[in-house]
Design a protein around this motif. Structure first.
Motif, PDB file in Angstrom:
ATOM      1  N   LEU A  76       0.821  -1.207   0.000  1.00  0.00           N
ATOM      2  CA  LEU A  76       0.000   0.000   0.000  1.00  0.00           C
ATOM      3  C   LEU A  76       0.856   1.259   0.000  1.00  0.00           C
ATOM      4  CD1 LEU A  76      -2.816   1.273   0.107  1.00  0.00           C
ATOM      5  CD2 LEU A  76      -2.734   1.050   2.614  1.00  0.00           C
ATOM      6  N   ASP A  77       1.895   1.297   0.821  1.00  0.00           N
ATOM      7  CA  ASP A  77       2.733   2.497   0.886  1.00  0.00           C
ATOM      8  C   ASP A  77       3.358   2.820  -0.464  1.00  0.00           C
ATOM      9  OD1 ASP A  77       2.161   2.814   3.545  1.00  0.00           O
ATOM     10  OD2 ASP A  77       4.016   1.877   4.265  1.00  0.00           O
ATOM     11  N   THR A  78       3.841   1.802  -1.141  1.00  0.00           N
ATOM     12  CA  THR A  78       4.444   2.019  -2.463  1.00  0.00           C
ATOM     13  C   THR A  78       3.404   2.510  -3.456  1.00  0.00           C
ATOM     14  OG1 THR A  78       6.066   0.271  -2.057  1.00  0.00           O
ATOM     15  CG2 THR A  78       5.721   0.920  -4.339  1.00  0.00           C
ATOM     16  N   ALA A  79       2.211   1.939  -3.413  1.00  0.00           N
ATOM     17  CA  ALA A  79       1.139   2.354  -4.322  1.00  0.00           C
ATOM     18  C   ALA A  79       0.794   3.824  -4.126  1.00  0.00           C
ATOM     19  CB  ALA A  79      -0.104   1.486  -4.106  1.00  0.00           C
ATOM     20  N   LEU A  80       0.658   4.243  -2.874  1.00  0.00           N
ATOM     21  CA  LEU A  80       0.273   5.633  -2.604  1.00  0.00           C
ATOM     22  C   LEU A  80       1.396   6.592  -2.982  1.00  0.00           C
ATOM     23  CD1 LEU A  80      -1.602   5.262   0.804  1.00  0.00           C
ATOM     24  CD2 LEU A  80      -2.481   5.083  -1.531  1.00  0.00           C
ATOM     25  N   SER A  81       2.642   6.194  -2.736  1.00  0.00           N
ATOM     26  CA  SER A  81       3.777   7.029  -3.132  1.00  0.00           C
ATOM     27  C   SER A  81       3.826   7.205  -4.646  1.00  0.00           C
ATOM     28  CB  SER A  81       5.083   6.400  -2.622  1.00  0.00           C
ATOM     29  OG  SER A  81       6.195   7.157  -3.047  1.00  0.00           O
ATOM     30  N   ARG A  82       3.571   6.138  -5.379  1.00  0.00           N
ATOM     31  CA  ARG A  82       3.570   6.218  -6.840  1.00  0.00           C
ATOM     32  C   ARG A  82       2.407   7.078  -7.346  1.00  0.00           C
ATOM     33  NH1 ARG A  82       4.802  -0.158  -8.440  1.00  0.00           N
ATOM     34  NH2 ARG A  82       7.009  -0.165  -7.787  1.00  0.00           N
ATOM     35  N   TYR A  83       1.278   6.970  -6.675  1.00  0.00           N
ATOM     36  CA  TYR A  83       0.124   7.809  -7.046  1.00  0.00           C
ATOM     37  C   TYR A  83       0.475   9.283  -6.915  1.00  0.00           C
ATOM     38  CZ  TYR A  83      -4.264  10.323  -6.227  1.00  0.00           C
ATOM     39  OH  TYR A  83      -5.286  11.256  -6.257  1.00  0.00           O
TER      40      TYR A  83
END
Length: 372
Positions: free
Chosen positions: A307-314
């Motif tokens: 989740l953290d990686t997904a939100l950072s990429r967003y």
């Protein structure tokens, strides 16, 4: 199953709900209004946003339904400044905002629960997740809280989001909007005057959506219909007819967010749409950007390892793109709202030359392609 709370059930919020559901999330949407729906007039759906909607199974936004005569830019007396064909750009689908919202809501499935009449008062988070405290509309004295917990909160609660510290700034002008059920031969376009503009376009249902802007202080009271008629009734056809055939005129002061924009992610709280990047309407990209936010969020949630990686990429994808749009839209508004006669004349002349240059480039490109 992972869970999410979407705060706000406008176009961005319901699109985010569809997107999250398609990723396998259980979604609760909290809306302050007592009933689900959208207010407003017309809205432009550009190809990028239309593609996102199609990916999520939203039907009814048809490009072939937006056919019309060439769009151009004129002076108040009707003289062309830029011919629409000179611009060589693909035009958006024009649809009523309420109808677009309805089409997106129709795509929601059983994994989405919508709660109306809930005013979000507080959001807190820890390593376990996020807790949202809301006040139901029928709570006695407004003191009865209801708590919602989830893995993620998507803040789609608009320009005055409670989950963003920065305050919006006034653009210096107000906007009027309306729908006229009348037949006109023109496909649409914009007319720029001194400190005021008027534009119109045909919706996919055949009606005409129009909008207008006037320089004036924020919060100034008035009669929207009388004000817009007084300002534009002597402009070129079909503007007087459109005003005459409009029953209800909406009026809103125009605000946006200062740049640089604040980060779109704070732990497990994600900003989306106007809550993240409210922009002036000069590019017609506000709602489309919210839809594209939802598409990007869903893609990163599917593809990222956590989740953290997904939100950072967003955040890394959407903040730079929308920052450019906020800046460009404000710049166009500043140019369009000039009220000095000499500056307006210079502006119109430069835009006319730019249109001719664009037309020549387009013709050269078509000739080169025909030789391939």
């Amino acid at each position: 199953m992972r869970t999410a709370i979407v705060v706000g059930a406008g176009i961005g919020g319901v699109t985010a709900a569809v997107a999250l559901e398609r990723c396998g999330w259980q979604v609760t949407v909290l809306e302050r209004a007592p009933e689900l729906g959208e207010v407003g007039a017309g809205i432009s759906v550009w190809p990028g946003a239309a593609g996102v909607l199609a990916e999520f199974g939203v039907d009814g936004v048809r490009k072939d339904a937006a056919a019309g005569a060439a769009v151009g830019m004129r002076r108040p007396d009707g003289r062309l400044v830029v011919e629409g064909l000179d611009l060589g750009v693909e035009m958006p689908v024009m649809i009523h905002r309420a109808r677009l919202h309805e089409l997106i809501v129709d795509a929601l499935g059983d994994a989405v629960t919508i709660r109306t009449g809930i005013t979000v008062a507080e959001v807190s988070q820890n390593v376990a997740g996020v807790t949202v405290r809301g006040i139901p509309r029928d709570a006695a004295g407004g003191s009865q809280y209801e708590e919602f917990t989830a893995d993620l909160v998507v803040a789609a609660d608009g320009i005055r989001s409670i989950m963003r510290a920065t305050q919006p700034r006034y653009s210096g002008y107000t906007a009027y909007r309306g729908i006229a059920d009348v037949e006109v031969t023109e496909g649409g376009g914009e007319t720029w005057g001194r400190g005021q503009r008027f534009g119109f376009a045909r919706l996919i249902d055949g009606r005409i959506y129009w909008y207008a802007t006037l320089n004036r202080p924020a919060g100034q009271p008035g009669d929207p219909r009388a004000d817009v008629i007084a300002a534009f009734s002597n402009w070129h056809d079909p503007i007087p007819l459109l005003l005459d055939k409009t029953e209800k005129v909406l009026q809103n002061d125009i605000y946006d967010l200062k740049t640089p924009l604040t980060p779109f992610v704070d732990g497990r709280i994600v900003l989306l749409g106007d809550a993240a990047h409210a922009m002036t309407p000069n590019l017609g990209r506000g709602a489309c950007s919210a839809i594209e936010d939802a598409g990007a969020l869903a893609r990163h949630l599917r593809e990222a390892p956590d989740l953290d990686t997904a939100l950072s990429r967003y955040d890394g994808e959407r903040r730079p793109v929308t920052t450019k749009l906020v800046k460009r839209s404000r710049a166009i508004g500043t140019l369009g709202q000039l009220d000095n006669a000499l500056l307006c004349a210079a502006r119109d002349g430069l835009l006319g030359l730019a249109g001719k240059a664009a037309s020549l480039r387009g013709k050269r490109r078509r000739v080169e392609q025909s030789r391939v």
